[in-house]
Motif scaffolding. Structure first.
Motif, PDB file in Angstrom:
ATOM      1  N   CYS A  30       0.841  -1.203   0.000  1.00  0.00           N
ATOM      2  CA  CYS A  30       0.000   0.000   0.000  1.00  0.00           C
ATOM      3  C   CYS A  30       0.874   1.251   0.000  1.00  0.00           C
ATOM      4  O   CYS A  30       0.557   2.245  -0.673  1.00  0.00           O
ATOM      5  N   THR A  66       1.900   2.417  -3.397  1.00  0.00           N
ATOM      6  CA  THR A  66       0.822   2.666  -4.355  1.00  0.00           C
ATOM      7  C   THR A  66       1.147   3.818  -5.295  1.00  0.00           C
ATOM      8  O   THR A  66       0.920   3.730  -6.509  1.00  0.00           O
ATOM      9  N   ASP A  74      -1.558  -2.072  -5.763  1.00  0.00           N
ATOM     10  CA  ASP A  74      -2.887  -1.472  -5.894  1.00  0.00           C
ATOM     11  C   ASP A  74      -2.959  -0.821  -7.280  1.00  0.00           C
ATOM     12  O   ASP A  74      -2.783   0.383  -7.427  1.00  0.00           O
ATOM     13  N   PHE A  85      -5.702   2.196  -8.083  1.00  0.00           N
ATOM     14  CA  PHE A  85      -5.804   3.435  -7.304  1.00  0.00           C
ATOM     15  C   PHE A  85      -5.783   4.672  -8.201  1.00  0.00           C
ATOM     16  O   PHE A  85      -6.575   5.597  -8.026  1.00  0.00           O
ATOM     17  N   GLN A 131      -6.859  -1.727   0.871  1.00  0.00           N
ATOM     18  CA  GLN A 131      -6.997  -0.712  -0.174  1.00  0.00           C
ATOM     19  C   GLN A 131      -8.129   0.258   0.155  1.00  0.00           C
ATOM     20  O   GLN A 131      -8.029   1.459  -0.129  1.00  0.00           O
TER      21      GLN A 131
END
Length: 727
Positions: free
Chosen positions: A266, A269, A337, A340, A444
């Motif tokens: 994360c 990202t 991710d 995103f 997420q």
């Protein structure tokens, strides 16, 4: 520095001083919450002190004092919550919503069970009436859950009784699993405002006892992101017992490590989004003219031109698209991710103005979704969302976005959606529902909230640094209560950080485990190599020496020791270590280069160069070998030969700092001073430093032996430095 209230409780364990500090804080801020408990504690402590001074012996005094200390800590958190609730907009709004809905904590279980029963009873009604009744039930229930979420968000310190009732509620098979998940998220967010022992232990209980995969994964994420510090663990033995119990089970340790790794993904990202935007999306845009022949009309004159002419560009373009698509799927499989960047622009719908909606599991009956999905397109969009590898937050975004433009989509696109032709790779479909997948999607959701929610700063950000900015808050695995049993998992996490070149984070992680007494050979090797990367050569040398002395992972430790010795210019040590490794058959190409340079720098130029020539003969494309040979030429009074190699190394514009510096030396030593000055300018630019003069002066000082060997005078260094600084 004066102690904080928190330290006075958890470190000094001083009840009377804490009570005085709390009374002053409450008076300064005009806080009435907790006033009665403060008075009770003051009275109880006064009685205890009087008994003590009257020489009355009470064998339970220590337990009584410990109980008062715990209550004082809870009172402190009550005061903290009252204070922040006045200043943070989200909490003020939550308090107002909770008050307006009149949520009664005693009736929550009855309300949630009644909703499930009412939905079940609707199945007995006629279709037309059933749909209306269900819509009304879900609308009322969504409003109730919104109020409950906000109520929990600002709820005070829980008692054991309150915690017990919520544990029973969350583990009840009668409560809807969507409601239970939202409650767990509310507890997590509340803990990110002010810590509460009973709320945290509730998350532990849900994780350990629930059979619901999604609920368990929300619970483990919540307890990991809100893990108590060492002071709380010491004060509350049941918290320490819970952490010990969790970290004593191999499966739990594995899941905690997976949470940690997914949390690190994360953190990447933004980096991954840039890679997708820069290296992947342009490929799709460039090849957007490529169409699926099965979707074209009968008049497809343009599409078959490449085939008629025998042009292979179409095949190569399709191969390029497939390669980029596979790259995206691989990124997603590892935990990136990948959505995103696209969905981050879809959080401006009114739906996301309510905080609870950021954490509500996606369900098609949500009133806002039901209102958006009306007409012939509803089934198609629901089908698409149900199979899409998106987190819940993005599923809601997708519904609102696609519903608003569905009627304006090309006819073939509408047919594709309605017919279910739009699909995702089988590997993704197979993964959906697994604990790792569920956990990643929830993380997420959390990441989107802490990046995109307007008032996100009202909460402690579990994805960032700690409040003092000194450590990485998202590395919860560093918690001392975990460190004693999770050193193996820490090494795996550290290796991932090392792979990503986050060497400072590796040092912080490994040092915390060593400090906790969890040192191992693998951990020492990881830390020693991180020290090398961060320039802590003395610490690296000392650490590798200890591992070698213990005879653990001897070859790897000796390799690290050789590199640390080289950086410390202990060339005789380098040669001695490498000779032993060579005898044992463990001398790598990298160490051979170090050994060769050590021989050259210590005066044995012939032996060092011969070794490098052999390496170059075996692989003439290795730039590191070329660099070493060029340095050997400099040390062997052949700057012209060195210049030729360095010119080739810097010609491609790669701007490796050391190549530019050494190329400058070669030209300087050949009296091509103007060219040398320009090369040194490129060097300081590559170093990205604000102080050009200091940067170059440090380099000259480090390479003093070389410059002295060629008789470069101090005045020449001054002139060269000034020429670079002025550019």
């Amino acid at each position: 520095m004066a102690s904080t209230i928190n330290d006075t409780i958890l470190v000094e364990r001083n009840v009377p001083r804490t009570l005085r500090m709390l009374r002053q804080r409450m008076a300064d801020l005009a806080i009435a919450e907790g006033e009665e408990e403060l008075e009770r504690l003051e009275s109880e402590y006064s009685l205890m002190a009087d008994c003590f001074l009257s020489d009355m012996c009470d064998h339970k005094a220590a337990d009584i004092y410990a109980g008062m200390l715990k209550r004082t800590y809870r009172l402190y958190n009550t005061v903290r919550l009252a204070s922040v609730m006045r200043k943070r907009r989200t909490l003020v709004q939550a308090q107002n919503i909770a008050a307006s809905r009149r949520i009664s904590q005693e009736s929550v279980l009855a309300q949630l069970e009644a909703f499930v029963q009412d939905v079940a009873m609707c199945s007995l009604q006629m279709d037309g009436v059933q749909n209306q009744t269900l819509a009304r039930l879900y609308a009322n229930h969504q409003r109730y859950m919104e109020g409950l979420f906000n109520s929990l968000l600002v709820s005070g310190q829980w008692t054991e009784e309150t915690a017990g009732s919520y544990r029973s509620l969350l583990l009840s098979p009668i409560v809807d699993h969507t409601d239970a998940q939202l409650i767990v998220s509310a507890l997590t967010m509340a803990l990110l405002v002010v810590f509460d022992v009973e709320k945290w232990l509730t998350l532990v209980a849900v994780y350990e006892q629930s059979d619901d995969v999604a609920l368990r994964q929300r619970a483990i994420v919540g307890l990991a992101l809100t893990m108590p510090d060492e002071g709380v663990v010491s004060l509350f033995p049941n918290v320490g017992e819970a952490l010990h119990r969790l970290s004593s089970t191999e499966q739990v340790r594995r899941e905690l490590m997976e949470v940690q790794v997914q949390l690190l993904y994360c953190e990447r990202t933004e980096t991954d989004s840039r890679e997708i935007q820069t290296n992947i999306i342009p490929t799709f845009v460039k090849n957007s003219r490529l169409k699926n022949w099965r979707m074209e009309s009968d008049s497809c004159e343009d599409s078959s031109l490449d085939e008629i002419l025998g042009n292979e560009d179409a095949d190569s373009n399709m191969a390029e698209i497939e390669d980029k698509m596979n790259r995206m799927m691989e990124m997603q499989r590892k935990g990136s991710d990948i959505y995103f960047g696209g969905f981050s622009h879809m959080k401006r719908f009114a739906f996301f103005s309510e905080i609870s909606n950021w954490f509500t599991p996606f369900y098609a009956e949500h009133p806002d979704v039901a209102n958006a999905l009306k007409g012939d397109n509803a089934a198609a969009i629901k089908n698409m969302v149900s199979r899409g590898p998106f987190c819940d937050s993005d599923k809601y975004s997708f519904v609102f976005a696609i519903a608003s433009i569905f009627d304006r989509l090309p006819a073939d696109a509408q047919e594709m959606l309605k017919g279910g032709s739009a699909s995702f790779p089988d590997s993704v479909a197979a993964e959906i529902g697994s604990p790792a997948y569920v956990r990643r999607m929830y993380l997420q959701d959390l990441y989107r909230f802490f990046r995109l929610f307007p008032n996100r700063k009202d909460f402690r950000n579990p994805f960032g640094k700690t409040a003092d900015g000194a450590s990485l808050g998202y590395l919860f695995i560093m918690n001392p209560s975990l460190a004693r049993s999770m050193s193996h998992e820490a090494v795996e996490v550290g290796r991932l950080l090392f792979k990503w070149r986050q060497y400072d984070a590796v040092v912080e992680l490994a040092e915390s485990f060593v400090k906790s007494g969890a040192e191992s050979a693998d951990l020492s090797l990881l830390l020693g190599n991180a020290y090398l990367k961060t320039g802590s050569y003395d610490a690296s040398y000392e650490l590798f020496s200890r591992v070698v002395a213990k005879n653990e992972r001897r070859e790897q430790a000796m390799a690290g020791l050789a590199e640390a010795s080289f950086m410390l210019r202990r060339y005789d040590d380098v040669v001695g270590i490498c000779n032993r490794l060579e005898t044992a058959g463990h001398l790598s190409k990298r160490l051979t280069i170090y050994m060769s340079l050590a021989l050259i720098n210590s005066g044995d130029v012939r032996e060092g160069m011969n070794r490098l020539y052999r390496l170059d003969y075996e692989d003439g494309s290795d730039r590191n070998v070329k660099r070493a040979i060029a340095w050997g030429h400099l040390m062997n009074h052949k700057p012209d030969e060195a210049e030729r190699i360095y010119d080739a190394l810097v010609a491609d514009g790669s701007d490796v700092a050391d190549d530019l510096l050494n190329c400058g030396y070669a030209k300087w030593l050949l009296h091509r001073n103007g060219e040398a000055s320009r090369m040194f300018s490129r060097y300081v630019s590559a170093m990205e430093t604000y102080n050009k003069g200091e940067c170059l002066a440090s380099a000259f000082a480090a390479d003093m032996d070389l410059l002295d060997m060629y008789g470069v005078g101090d005045f020449e260094k001054v002139i060269m430095l000034e020429s670079v600084v002025k550019k």
